[in-house]
Design a protein around this motif. Sequence first.
Motif, PDB file in Angstrom:
ATOM      1  N   ASN A 106       0.812  -1.220   0.000  1.00 39.60           N
ATOM      2  CA  ASN A 106       0.000   0.000   0.000  1.00 39.60           C
ATOM      3  C   ASN A 106       0.842   1.264   0.000  1.00 39.60           C
ATOM      4  N   THR A 107       2.072   1.199  -0.526  1.00 40.32           N
ATOM      5  CA  THR A 107       2.981   2.336  -0.432  1.00 40.32           C
ATOM      6  C   THR A 107       2.624   3.492  -1.360  1.00 40.32           C
ATOM      7  N   SER A 108       1.638   3.333  -2.235  1.00 39.02           N
ATOM      8  CA  SER A 108       1.239   4.428  -3.117  1.00 39.02           C
ATOM      9  C   SER A 108       0.370   5.456  -2.406  1.00 39.02           C
ATOM     10  N   ARG A 109       0.022   5.193  -1.135  1.00 38.68           N
ATOM     11  CA  ARG A 109      -0.827   6.134  -0.398  1.00 38.68           C
ATOM     12  C   ARG A 109      -0.510   6.046   1.087  1.00 38.68           C
ATOM     13  N   LEU A 110      -0.808   7.115   1.794  1.00 37.71           N
ATOM     14  CA  LEU A 110      -0.842   7.087   3.247  1.00 37.71           C
ATOM     15  C   LEU A 110      -2.255   6.687   3.647  1.00 37.71           C
ATOM     16  N   PHE A 111      -2.841   7.291   4.672  1.00 36.88           N
ATOM     17  CA  PHE A 111      -4.241   6.993   4.947  1.00 36.88           C
ATOM     18  C   PHE A 111      -5.111   7.454   3.778  1.00 36.88           C
ATOM     19  N   ARG A 117       4.971   7.322  -4.825  1.00 38.94           N
ATOM     20  CA  ARG A 117       5.153   5.990  -5.388  1.00 38.94           C
ATOM     21  C   ARG A 117       3.923   5.597  -6.201  1.00 38.94           C
ATOM     22  N   THR A 118       4.124   4.762  -7.209  1.00 36.19           N
ATOM     23  CA  THR A 118       3.022   4.276  -8.033  1.00 36.19           C
ATOM     24  C   THR A 118       2.906   2.760  -7.900  1.00 36.19           C
ATOM     25  N   LEU A 119       1.757   2.243  -8.297  1.00 40.54           N
ATOM     26  CA  LEU A 119       1.541   0.802  -8.270  1.00 40.54           C
ATOM     27  C   LEU A 119       2.295   0.119  -9.410  1.00 40.54           C
ATOM     28  N   PRO A 120       2.814  -1.084  -9.198  1.00 40.42           N
ATOM     29  CA  PRO A 120       3.398  -1.841 -10.319  1.00 40.42           C
ATOM     30  C   PRO A 120       2.329  -2.156 -11.372  1.00 40.42           C
ATOM     31  N   ARG A 121       2.765  -2.304 -12.594  1.00 37.04           N
ATOM     32  CA  ARG A 121       1.844  -2.609 -13.688  1.00 37.04           C
ATOM     33  C   ARG A 121       1.019  -3.859 -13.382  1.00 37.04           C
ATOM     34  N   VAL A 169       7.579  10.312 -11.990  1.00 35.81           N
ATOM     35  CA  VAL A 169       8.639  10.912 -12.796  1.00 35.81           C
ATOM     36  C   VAL A 169      10.001  10.363 -12.388  1.00 35.81           C
ATOM     37  N   VAL A 170      10.235  10.293 -11.074  1.00 28.79           N
ATOM     38  CA  VAL A 170      11.473   9.741 -10.527  1.00 28.79           C
ATOM     39  C   VAL A 170      11.109   8.576  -9.622  1.00 28.79           C
ATOM     40  N   ARG A 171      11.748   7.435  -9.826  1.00 29.12           N
ATOM     41  CA  ARG A 171      11.471   6.237  -9.028  1.00 29.12           C
ATOM     42  C   ARG A 171      12.792   5.550  -8.687  1.00 29.12           C
ATOM     43  N   ASN A 172      13.182   5.583  -7.421  1.00 30.55           N
ATOM     44  CA  ASN A 172      14.308   4.780  -6.974  1.00 30.55           C
ATOM     45  C   ASN A 172      14.047   4.395  -5.522  1.00 30.55           C
ATOM     46  N   PRO A 173      14.807   3.466  -4.942  1.00 31.41           N
ATOM     47  CA  PRO A 173      14.482   2.946  -3.617  1.00 31.41           C
ATOM     48  C   PRO A 173      14.482   3.981  -2.497  1.00 31.41           C
ATOM     49  N   ARG A 174      15.141   5.131  -2.687  1.00 28.21           N
ATOM     50  CA  ARG A 174      15.236   6.104  -1.608  1.00 28.21           C
ATOM     51  C   ARG A 174      14.540   7.424  -1.895  1.00 28.21           C
ATOM     52  N   ALA A 175      14.055   7.634  -3.092  1.00 25.92           N
ATOM     53  CA  ALA A 175      13.394   8.895  -3.425  1.00 25.92           C
ATOM     54  C   ALA A 175      12.462   8.689  -4.609  1.00 25.92           C
ATOM     55  N   ALA A 176      11.339   9.395  -4.576  1.00 22.16           N
ATOM     56  CA  ALA A 176      10.388   9.328  -5.681  1.00 22.16           C
ATOM     57  C   ALA A 176       9.750  10.698  -5.852  1.00 22.16           C
ATOM     58  N   PHE A 177       9.405  11.009  -7.103  1.00 22.97           N
ATOM     59  CA  PHE A 177       8.723  12.269  -7.405  1.00 22.97           C
ATOM     60  C   PHE A 177       7.643  11.967  -8.427  1.00 22.97           C
ATOM     61  N   ALA A 178       6.462  12.539  -8.221  1.00 22.36           N
ATOM     62  CA  ALA A 178       5.339  12.274  -9.120  1.00 22.36           C
ATOM     63  C   ALA A 178       4.488  13.521  -9.271  1.00 22.36           C
ATOM     64  N   VAL A 179       3.730  13.558 -10.346  1.00 23.84           N
ATOM     65  CA  VAL A 179       2.731  14.603 -10.556  1.00 23.84           C
ATOM     66  C   VAL A 179       1.393  13.909 -10.771  1.00 23.84           C
ATOM     67  N   VAL A 200       4.248  15.762  -5.848  1.00 23.18           N
ATOM     68  CA  VAL A 200       4.512  15.102  -4.567  1.00 23.18           C
ATOM     69  C   VAL A 200       5.856  14.398  -4.624  1.00 23.18           C
ATOM     70  N   THR A 201       6.574  14.457  -3.510  1.00 22.54           N
ATOM     71  CA  THR A 201       7.836  13.737  -3.397  1.00 22.54           C
ATOM     72  C   THR A 201       7.828  12.905  -2.127  1.00 22.54           C
ATOM     73  N   THR A 202       8.426  11.725  -2.196  1.00 20.28           N
ATOM     74  CA  THR A 202       8.555  10.830  -1.049  1.00 20.28           C
ATOM     75  C   THR A 202      10.030  10.497  -0.879  1.00 20.28           C
ATOM     76  N   LEU A 203      10.549  10.783   0.301  1.00 22.04           N
ATOM     77  CA  LEU A 203      11.955  10.576   0.605  1.00 22.04           C
ATOM     78  C   LEU A 203      12.091   9.494   1.665  1.00 22.04           C
ATOM     79  N   GLY A 204      12.885   8.469   1.366  1.00 27.15           N
ATOM     80  CA  GLY A 204      13.072   7.372   2.292  1.00 27.15           C
ATOM     81  C   GLY A 204      12.730   6.043   1.645  1.00 27.15           C
ATOM     82  N   SER A 205      12.736   4.998   2.456  1.00 30.29           N
ATOM     83  CA  SER A 205      12.461   3.653   1.960  1.00 30.29           C
ATOM     84  C   SER A 205      10.968   3.350   2.069  1.00 30.29           C
TER      85      SER A 205
END
Length: 298
Positions: A106-111, A117-121, A169-179, A200-205
């Motif tokens: 469920n990492t594509s959302r908080l509550f 982060r996005t869902l895998p295909r 837009v950016v996807r790696n294990p420690r940082a992600a950026f999306a619109v 939105v950006t998510t920093l961390g694992s």
Amino acid sequence: MTGGGADRSVSPMRVVTILLLAFFAAAPSLAAQRPAAPPVDTTKVVSLRLTDGSELTGRVVAADDTSITLLTFAAARVTLPRRSIASWREQRGRVTAIGFQRADPNTSRLFFAPTARTLPRGSGYFADYYLFFPVAAVGVTDRVMLSGGISIIPGLSSQLVYFAGKVGVVRNPRAAFAVGGFWATVPDQANASLGMGYAVTTLGSDDHAVTLLGGYPFTTQGVANQPLFVVGGETRIANRSKLMAEVWKLPDEKNVPALFGIRWFGDRLAVGFGFVYVLGSTVDGWPLVPWVDFAVNW
């Protein structure tokens, strides 16, 4: 329409019903066809459900035309006939010093707020907030996900209709950026709608991360004078649970809603429970409003 003519307008609920049916019909076809038995891969953890109803978890270390060999977490090598495997699935996660730690699907959302982060295909979920706000989401590609839903609040002549999309837009294990963006109708308000575009950006694992979101809401009357901001965080406290929090700064509002609590998750089911507290509010009585949601992942 006047003059006795037939009303040819299409209600939002009918449109959403048709789109959701198409959504669920198309979602399974997005997943790749799975072979009858897992391939040899010593880096992946798989669970095998056998024809006798039992289940084994480990790594496939050898295979031939008639059998596969599984190395379990107890370091036992088990050779199984291929015909004894009823189904299998890959377990997302990693092996740690204390055993296998399952990944949170469920990492594509908080509550409620989206992360970067996005869902895998081909994967997706059906979620329900407070029982009256169901929503479904699917990963169209590894970087593009879509979601939509409709409220089921009793007593309303029309319901809230909701659509959203997000592009990683950016996807790696420690940082992600999306619109992304969303659009929703307003219940019992004809020709009224609201929405927002955001970054939105998510920093961390996937276990411990901070999410920062900013966007401009809009309605049919115009764009908000001020942006909306969300700050959220998540931290794993056990193999199947996380503490989470998110704080919303709404445009032209002094009060700031904060949502915090815990999520329990398994391979398919997740349940969130928390409280909403409005910072700056002077409401008398118990200040915490319970929050409940659940999600079924595929």
